[in-house]
Design a protein around this motif. Structure first.
Motif, PDB file in Angstrom:
ATOM      1  N   ALA A 208     -18.021  23.407  -3.269  1.00  0.00           N
ATOM      2  CA  ALA A 208     -18.780  24.620  -2.947  1.00  0.00           C
ATOM      3  C   ALA A 208     -17.915  25.602  -2.152  1.00  0.00           C
ATOM      4  CB  ALA A 208     -20.054  24.265  -2.180  1.00  0.00           C
TER       5      ALA A 208
ATOM      6  N   THR B 107     -22.946  29.865  -1.247  1.00  0.00           N
ATOM      7  CA  THR B 107     -22.022  28.754  -1.522  1.00  0.00           C
ATOM      8  C   THR B 107     -21.261  28.340  -0.268  1.00  0.00           C
ATOM      9  OG1 THR B 107     -20.392  30.358  -2.361  1.00  0.00           O
ATOM     10  CG2 THR B 107     -21.752  29.212  -3.993  1.00  0.00           C
TER      11      THR B 107
ATOM     12  N   LEU C 286     -23.753  26.346   1.875  1.00  0.00           N
ATOM     13  CA  LEU C 286     -23.955  25.078   1.173  1.00  0.00           C
ATOM     14  C   LEU C 286     -22.768  24.157   1.422  1.00  0.00           C
ATOM     15  CD1 LEU C 286     -25.550  23.324  -0.851  1.00  0.00           C
ATOM     16  CD2 LEU C 286     -24.280  24.485  -2.676  1.00  0.00           C
TER      17      LEU C 286
END
Length: 123
Positions: free
Chosen positions: A74, A101, A104
Motif C-alpha cells: 500500500a 493508500t 492504509l
C-alpha cells in the motif's frame, strides 16, 4: 529507510517470500525506468525509487505477520501515485487516493508489527 532497518533483521528467504520480493523488485525496476525516462534520470528520484523498492523487498522477506507486507505494498502504491501524478500525468482524485493508500499502509504495517509482538511469549 527506517522501515528497511526494521524489516531487514527479520528477513528469511523461502519460496513464497522470494516470489513476493521478486515481484516487488520487478515493479520497482519498472517504476524506476519509467520515472527515469520521464525526469531525465535525476538521481534523487532514482534513489527514492530504490529506497522504496528496498523497503518493499525487505517487507516481502520479513518473517511474521503478512499485514506488514500488505502495508508495504500500500505504501508503494501511495508513493507511486504521487510520482505518476507529479512526473507523468495528472490523476483524478490523486490527493484522496494517495492519502487513503498511505494511511492504509501505516495502519497495516503497525497492526502487523503489533500482532507479531502480541504473539511473542514474554520472558
Amino acid at each position: 529507510m527506517c522501515y528497511i532497518a526494521g524489516f531487514a533483521p527479520l528477513a528469511r528467504i523461502h519460496q513464497r517470500a522470494a516470489l513476493r520480493a521478486g515481484s516487488v523488485l520487478g515493479y520497482g525496476l519498472g517504476l524506476g525506468w519509467v520515472l527515469g525516462q520521464a525526469t531525465g534520470w535525476q538521481l534523487p528520484i532514482l534513489a527514492y525509487a530504490l529506497v522504496l523498492t528496498g523497503m518493499g523487498v525487505a517487507a516481502a522477506l520479513r518473517q511474521g505477520s503478512h499485514l506488514v507486507f500488505l502495508g508495504a505494498v500500500a505504501f508503494i502504491i501511495s508513493d507511486s501515485l504521487l510520482a505518476i501524478n507529479r512526473f507523468l500525468l495528472p490523476l483524478p482524485l490523486e490527493h484522496m487516493l494517495v492519502m487513503v493508500t498511505y494511511y492504509l499502509a501505516q495502519g497495516l504495517i503497525s497492526s502487523g508489527i503489533l500482532s507479531d509482538h502480541a504473539e511473542r511469549p514474554t520472558p
